[in-house]
Design an enzyme around this catalytic site. Sequence first.
Site, PDB file in Angstrom:
ATOM      1  N   ASP A   1       2.664 -11.662 -16.575  1.00 35.94           N
ATOM      2  CA  ASP A   1       1.921 -11.282 -15.378  1.00 35.94           C
ATOM      3  C   ASP A   1       1.711 -12.468 -14.440  1.00 35.94           C
ATOM      4  OD1 ASP A   1       0.291 -12.479 -17.255  1.00 35.94           O
ATOM      5  OD2 ASP A   1      -1.471 -11.252 -16.835  1.00 35.94           O
ATOM      6  N   ILE A   2       1.422 -13.642 -15.011  1.00 38.86           N
ATOM      7  CA  ILE A   2       1.066 -14.777 -14.149  1.00 38.86           C
ATOM      8  C   ILE A   2       1.525 -16.085 -14.776  1.00 38.86           C
ATOM      9  CG2 ILE A   2      -1.257 -14.980 -15.165  1.00 38.86           C
ATOM     10  CD1 ILE A   2      -2.271 -15.724 -12.307  1.00 38.86           C
TER      11      ILE A   2
ATOM     12  N   THR B   1       2.701 -21.666 -21.075  1.00 39.04           N
ATOM     13  CA  THR B   1       3.041 -20.490 -21.879  1.00 39.04           C
ATOM     14  C   THR B   1       4.504 -20.083 -21.683  1.00 39.04           C
ATOM     15  OG1 THR B   1       0.767 -19.706 -21.710  1.00 39.04           O
ATOM     16  CG2 THR B   1       2.419 -18.083 -22.359  1.00 39.04           C
TER      17      THR B   1
ATOM     18  N   LYS C   1       0.727 -19.174  -9.540  1.00 35.85           N
ATOM     19  CA  LYS C   1      -0.382 -19.971  -9.023  1.00 35.85           C
ATOM     20  C   LYS C   1       0.043 -21.440  -9.072  1.00 35.85           C
ATOM     21  CE  LYS C   1      -4.541 -18.419 -10.407  1.00 35.85           C
ATOM     22  NZ  LYS C   1      -5.749 -18.441 -11.263  1.00 35.85           N
TER      23      LYS C   1
ATOM     24  N   ASP D   1       0.526 -20.050 -14.561  1.00 32.52           N
ATOM     25  CA  ASP D   1      -0.590 -20.874 -14.121  1.00 32.52           C
ATOM     26  C   ASP D   1      -0.196 -22.335 -14.397  1.00 32.52           C
ATOM     27  OD1 ASP D   1      -3.140 -21.795 -13.608  1.00 32.52           O
ATOM     28  OD2 ASP D   1      -4.158 -20.432 -14.952  1.00 32.52           O
TER      29      ASP D   1
ATOM     30  N   LYS E   1      -1.122  -9.734 -23.399  1.00 27.63           N
ATOM     31  CA  LYS E   1      -1.289  -8.363 -23.006  1.00 27.63           C
ATOM     32  C   LYS E   1      -1.090  -8.176 -21.499  1.00 27.63           C
ATOM     33  CE  LYS E   1      -5.147  -7.719 -26.277  1.00 27.63           C
ATOM     34  NZ  LYS E   1      -6.598  -7.384 -26.357  1.00 27.63           N
TER      35      LYS E   1
HETATM   36  C1  PRP Z   1      -2.241 -15.486 -19.403  1.00 24.77           C
HETATM   37  C2  PRP Z   1      -0.986 -14.955 -18.771  1.00 24.77           C
HETATM   38  C3  PRP Z   1       0.061 -15.904 -19.250  1.00 24.77           C
HETATM   39  C4  PRP Z   1      -0.674 -17.208 -19.410  1.00 24.77           C
HETATM   40  C5  PRP Z   1      -0.381 -18.078 -18.243  1.00 24.77           C
HETATM   41  O1  PRP Z   1      -2.383 -14.918 -20.654  1.00 24.77           O
HETATM   42  O2  PRP Z   1      -0.721 -13.643 -19.172  1.00 24.77           O
HETATM   43  O3  PRP Z   1       0.659 -15.501 -20.462  1.00 24.77           O
HETATM   44  O4  PRP Z   1      -2.078 -16.892 -19.478  1.00 24.77           O
HETATM   45  O5  PRP Z   1      -1.039 -19.290 -18.344  1.00 24.77           O
HETATM   46  P1  PRP Z   1      -0.314 -20.688 -18.331  1.00 24.77           P
HETATM   47  O6  PRP Z   1       0.772 -20.664 -17.299  1.00 24.77           O
HETATM   48  O7  PRP Z   1      -1.425 -21.645 -17.990  1.00 24.77           O
HETATM   49  O8  PRP Z   1       0.223 -20.972 -19.706  1.00 24.77           O
HETATM   50  P2  PRP Z   1      -3.784 -14.830 -21.415  1.00 24.77           P
HETATM   51  O9  PRP Z   1      -3.832 -15.961 -22.376  1.00 24.77           O
HETATM   52  O10 PRP Z   1      -4.893 -14.733 -20.429  1.00 24.77           O
HETATM   53  O11 PRP Z   1      -3.672 -13.550 -22.290  1.00 24.77           O
HETATM   54  P3  PRP Z   1      -3.545 -12.016 -21.873  1.00 24.77           P
HETATM   55  O12 PRP Z   1      -2.209 -11.877 -21.197  1.00 24.77           O
HETATM   56  O13 PRP Z   1      -3.606 -11.319 -23.191  1.00 24.77           O
HETATM   57  O14 PRP Z   1      -4.697 -11.665 -20.979  1.00 24.77           O
END
Ligand code: PRP
Length: 189
Positions: free
Chosen positions: A101-102, A108, A132, A104, A41
């Site tokens: 969005d990010i 993902t 990050k 990490d 999301k």
């Molecule tokens: C967050 C973000 C990425 C992922 C990044 O999603 O939106 O998809 O984590 O993390 P990674 O680089 O360690 O794989 P989240 O699972 O928090 O879900 P959301 O977007 O629904 O809040």
Amino acid sequence: MPETLTPLIPELEIRWRTSQMTHRIVRDYKDQAVIVVIVLKGAFIFAADLTRRLAEQGLRLRLDFLRAASYGDSDLSSGKVSLQLDVSLPLVNQKVLLIDDIIDTGLTLSFLAQHLKRKGATEVKTCVLLDKPARRLIDFKPDYIGFSIPDVFVVGYGLDFAEEHRCLSGLAILHKEQNPCHQSQSMSK
Ligand code: PRP
């Protein structure tokens, strides 16, 4: 548990940076059609702003969405990512721009980019608002990055903690007592 928020990146700075990213993306794609795939999301606000700018600048785009989940303990990823919602558009012979969005750990985006290639996309480029790098577990660099940030827990502009704070206009650091505050965005899963 008490929480405090410290401003990190204000709305105006996000807007300015999004505009710069728009120009680069439009220049790179020129007149080519692209399918933009948005990761739910967290990317919904960033993607809404970015895609409208891309369209205003004349980029031909179609949108689709997907959602991934990763499993592990609350703070460290186990490295297993799975798909909760898949795209519906056919991707064979298509160029795809994947927006999140990010980044990490990188698990993902890496998983999703491979997934979209397996569905027949000829090219998958990736675009994130936030990077990050200190948290990376694999070697993965998005094609377009808004801001590189330190290892702090960020909320706002789509990003949440336990589904809260997504609708803040800017980005803020969330401080929680009795919490090491590693973001793992997985804290919010
Ligand atoms: C967050 C973000 C990425 C992922 C990044 O999603 O939106 O998809 O984590 O993390 P990674 O680089 O360690 O794989 P989240 O699972 O928090 O879900 P959301 O977007 O629904 O809040």
